[in-house]
Design an enzyme around this catalytic site. Structure first.
Site: not given
Ligand code: GAL
Length: 431
Positions: A187, A220-222, A242
């Site tokens: 993450d 890293e969400w793009g 997410d």
């Molecule tokens: C977010 C991630 C999620 C999950 C979450 C856990 O950053 O996008 O898929 O892993 O953290 O805290």
């Protein structure tokens, strides 16, 4: 190789005039030459060569994901409320309910399994939630014929404020290898001031050094466009924020599908755009919406990481997750994501080229009421990103994936009604 030739060539050219000089003269000439443009070329060659050597050493494990990875992850259903019993139950379900046979392999624990580091810096699992330890859990998952995955974060702390991986990459990679980890989701929380490329490459190298092949899933969400640099770092990278278990509102299925269509050209074997884990079977989606969601992920050649409760799901949801024809579209070895073929009367027609000259076609009704498909397959579909045209003639059989029935051939136009938020998902096979 090329770098090597460049280096040797430039170096020889630069020192050639010095070879016939006495030592003291050669030395002062050398110092003089250091300031010359030729020598600048020499330095450049040294740097390029060093980088080439470094990059040929630093690489991800090869061919771990020729097709999109398939598995289950704890986050979408359990969030932080995980423990070893729950994870074991998911492994039991996957091993016995037909998912394993359908191609699902990975059982991945997301955030909240870790609690602290020991005095030597090694990561410790929460002893209350995972009293048997992570190695025992990995052994259990492996004993079911499945693979085991874990979660950490490239930042200082995970998103749920557990210890992150920054600065501890080698130790963490070593622990993962000892425990038998096969998949790492990594993450990007609490990473202020860090470079994503540096952080993720450091972990890639640590995993490689630890020696156990691990699928590396960047998350890293793009934010720093991983599709432009991460194909040499991991097997998949999250490309958006997410997912929510919603269809057309919020950051739900439709929103993510639209975002992904803008970067579809970066999808390829061993390097997949990740539109996030599935919400199939979770509360916010109707069964129809779950089926549409699954269809679109298969059309995008996306990783299929289930995110529901595998032990209690209804048979209809299991049927969605294990539909062989749908999964075959997802797992097609070309790894090409779909593109929009046409749009008419409330129906979007998406097409995905498959190996062997076949196609998957999805008629999507994202609207709020039923719509009619009236489609002549005998046309050309032009891929706007690869600038490639596909001309369909009348010689393909048309099979309805969800209805599991023949709909005739492409010789005749197809007419059908598609309910709101539903799809008609067909495969065209050359006869
Ligand atoms: C977010 C991630 C999620 C999950 C979450 C856990 O950053 O996008 O898929 O892993 O953290 O805290």
């Amino acid at each position: 190789m090329l770098c090597g030739f460049l280096f040797v060539g430039t170096a020889l050219k630069a020192i050639a005039p010095m070879q016939s000089l006495p030592p003291e003269q050669a030395c002062s000439s050398f110092l003089y030459l250091l300031q010359k443009p030729t020598m600048r070329k020499f330095y450049l060659a040294v740097i390029v060569t060093a980088l080439c050597i470094a990059s040929s050493y630093a690489q991800k494990f090869t061919n771990l994901a020729p097709t999109p990875p398939m598995g289950w992850n704890s986050w979408n259903f359990y969030n932080c409320n995980i423990n070893e019993e729950k994870i074991k139950r998911m492994a039991d379900a996957m091993a016995t309910n037909g998912m394993k046979e359908a191609g699902y392999q990975y059982i991945v624990i997301d955030d909240c399994w870790q609690i602290a580091r020991d005095k030597d810096g090694y990561i410790i699992a929460d002893p209350k939630k995972f009293p048997s330890g992570i190695k025992a859990l990995a052994d259990y998952v492996h004993s079911k014929g499945l693979k085991f995955g874990i979660y950490s974060c490239a930042g200082r702390l995970t998103c749920q404020k557990r210890p992150g991986g920054a600065g501890y990459e080698a130790k963490d990679a070593q622990s993962y290898a000892e425990w038998g980890v096969d998949y790492l989701k990594y993450d990007w929380c609490n990473s202020e001031g860090m470079s994503s490329q540096v952080q993720y490459s450091t972990m890639r190298d640590a995993l490689h050094k630890a020696g156990r092949p691990v699928i590396f899933s960047l998350c890293e969400w793009g934010q720093t466009k991983p599709w432009l640099w991460a194909d040499s770092v991991g097997q998949l990278w999250r490309a958006t924020g997410d997912i929510q278990d919603r269809f057309e509102i919020g950051h739900g299925v439709m929103k993510i599908f639209d975002e992904m269509s803008l970067i579809r050209q970066y999808n390829k074997p061993n390097a997949f755009n990740d539109p996030d884990m599935l919400e199939v079977g979770n509360m916010g989606l109707t069964e129809t919406e779950s089926r549409t969601h699954f269809t679109l992920w298969c059309m995008m050649a996306a990783p299929l990481i289930a995110g529901n409760n595998l032990a209690t799901m209804k048979k209809d949801i299991l049927d969605i997750l294990t539909n062989k024809a749908a999964i075959a579209v997802d797992q097609d070895k070309l790894g090409i994501a779909c593109f929009l073929w046409s749009k008419a009367n409330g129906i979007e027609t998406w097409i995905k080229p498959l190996a062997d000259g076949n196609y998957a076609v999805c008629f999507l009704n994202r609207g709020g009421s039923a719509a009619t498909v009236n489609f002549n397959f005998q046309q050309t579909a032009t891929d706007p990103d690869f600038h490639k045209s596909y001309t369909i003639d009348g010689s393909y059989s048309v099979t309805d994936v969800w209805g599991n029935q023949s709909l005739g051939t492409t010789a005749k136009p197809l007419t059908a009604t598609v309910k709101k938020h539903d799809v008609l998902f067909v495969v065209l096979k050359k006869k």
